[in-house]
Enzyme design. Sequence first.
Site, PDB file in Angstrom:
ATOM      1  N   ARG A   3       0.857  -1.183   0.000  1.00 51.39           N
ATOM      2  CA  ARG A   3       0.000   0.000   0.000  1.00 51.39           C
ATOM      3  C   ARG A   3       0.890   1.228   0.000  1.00 51.39           C
ATOM      4  NH1 ARG A   3      -3.517  -2.500  -1.818  1.00 51.39           N
ATOM      5  NH2 ARG A   3      -5.606  -2.903  -0.988  1.00 51.39           N
TER       6      ARG A   3
ATOM      7  N   GLU B 122      -4.194   7.357  -4.545  1.00 57.31           N
ATOM      8  CA  GLU B 122      -4.431   6.918  -5.931  1.00 57.31           C
ATOM      9  C   GLU B 122      -5.708   7.559  -6.473  1.00 57.31           C
ATOM     10  OE1 GLU B 122      -4.285   2.651  -5.938  1.00 57.31           O
ATOM     11  OE2 GLU B 122      -2.276   2.626  -5.115  1.00 57.31           O
TER      12      GLU B 122
ATOM     13  N   HIS C  85      -1.074   0.361 -10.040  1.00 61.60           N
ATOM     14  CA  HIS C  85      -1.746  -0.622  -9.165  1.00 61.60           C
ATOM     15  C   HIS C  85      -2.227  -1.848  -9.962  1.00 61.60           C
ATOM     16  CE1 HIS C  85      -3.981  -0.956  -5.056  1.00 61.60           C
ATOM     17  NE2 HIS C  85      -3.672  -2.151  -5.528  1.00 61.60           N
TER      18      HIS C  85
HETATM   19  C1  DGY Z   1      -5.954  -5.885  -3.145  1.00 64.91           C
HETATM   20  O1  DGY Z   1      -6.614  -6.894  -3.363  1.00 64.91           O
HETATM   21  O2  DGY Z   1      -5.808  -5.435  -2.013  1.00 64.91           O
HETATM   22  C2  DGY Z   1      -5.350  -5.210  -4.314  1.00 64.91           C
HETATM   23  O3  DGY Z   1      -4.440  -4.224  -3.937  1.00 64.91           O
HETATM   24  C3  DGY Z   1      -6.445  -4.592  -5.142  1.00 64.91           C
HETATM   25  O4  DGY Z   1      -7.335  -4.001  -4.294  1.00 64.91           O
END
Ligand code: DGY
Length: 317
Positions: free
Chosen positions: A236, A265, A283
Site C-alpha cells: 500500500r 491513488e 496498481h
Molecule cells: C488488493 O486486493 O488489495 C489489491 O491491492 C487490489 O485491491
Amino acid sequence: MRVLVTRRWPDTVEHALSDSFEVVLNDSDAPLSQADLASAMGEFDVLAPTVSDTIDADIIAGGDRCRLIANYGVGFDHIDVGAAKAKGIAVTNTPGVLTDATADLALTLILMAARRAGEGERELRAGAWNGWRPTHLIGSALRDKVLGIVGFGRIGQATAERAHHGFGMKIAYYARGPKDEAQALDAEYCATVPDLLAKSDFVSLHVPGGNDTAHLIDADALAAMKPGSYLVNTARGGVVDHDALAEALISGYLAGAGLDVYPEEPDVPAALLQLENVVLLPHLGSANAETREAMGMRALANIEAFAKGSGLPDRVA
Ligand code: DGY
C-alpha cells in the site's frame, strides 16, 4: 437481497451475481461519489466496493440497511472496519486468490528496476537509442543478492520463492516472529525492520496498509538501507514516505525503486514522475484475467454465504 457493485467486475462474475441477486452494476465504471456511497448504505443489503472506494465512518453512518461490505480485494485499509463492526456490519475480503499475481508483479518491479527497463523503453521510444555499447544502461544482477521481505505472509513468501528458486537471490525477512516456511528458502529472520534493511540489496514490502504501517519506510528507514540498494512496493502506498523516497532517489543513495501503489491513488507524487530511476505502475498487482475472476468469485462466495445466513468464509470484521 439488493447488492451494489461499485466498479465493473469481470463479465462472468457480474453474470453469476446477477443470476442470484438483485444487483446494481456500474456499467460506466466511474467511481461513485462519497454521497452516492453513503446513500447506498440505506438502499442495499450488500455493498461490494474496491480499493478505489473510501468507506469511512461517514459513509458507514449513511444508512441502516447494509449488513455486509464484501470487498473485492484482499487489502481492506480503505474500509473503517471499526465503524462497520460498531454498527453490526460484517466485512469480508478475497484472500489467497491474488497471491501469485501480486508476487509476479513484485518480481516484475524488481527486474525492471534492477535492469533499468523503464529507462530503456523510454529512451528507445524517444528515438534516443544510439545502438549497443558496453557501458549502456548498466543495471544490477540478482543472483546472490539479498532480497529483504518486509512482511512474510502469503504474498511475501511467494515473492521470496520466485526470487530464490527462480533468480538465485538470498532471502532475509522481517515478520513478528520466525516462520517455518522460511526453512525451505534458507531465509534469514530479522527481528527488526532496520536490521533487515541494513543487510538487503533489494527490499520488497508486503505488509498491510493502515495506521500500524503508515510511513514504516520513512527517511530514517531509507537511511538504514544499504547505499545503492532498491525498494519495491506492491503493498500500500501509505507504507512509504514518498517525499523521503524521492530524496533518496534524487541523491542516488538508492539505486532505484519500483512502485505499484500510492498514498492518494490515482495521484502519483509529482517528484517521482520526474525521476528516471523509479518504475511506476498503476496498481496492477492483481491485474490478470484469471486472478480478477477468482477475486470476484471469492466475493460472490461471501455474499452467497451471507444470503444463506451461514458463516462468512473471509470475514475480517
Ligand atoms: C488488493 O486486493 O488489495 C489489491 O491491492 C487490489 O485491491
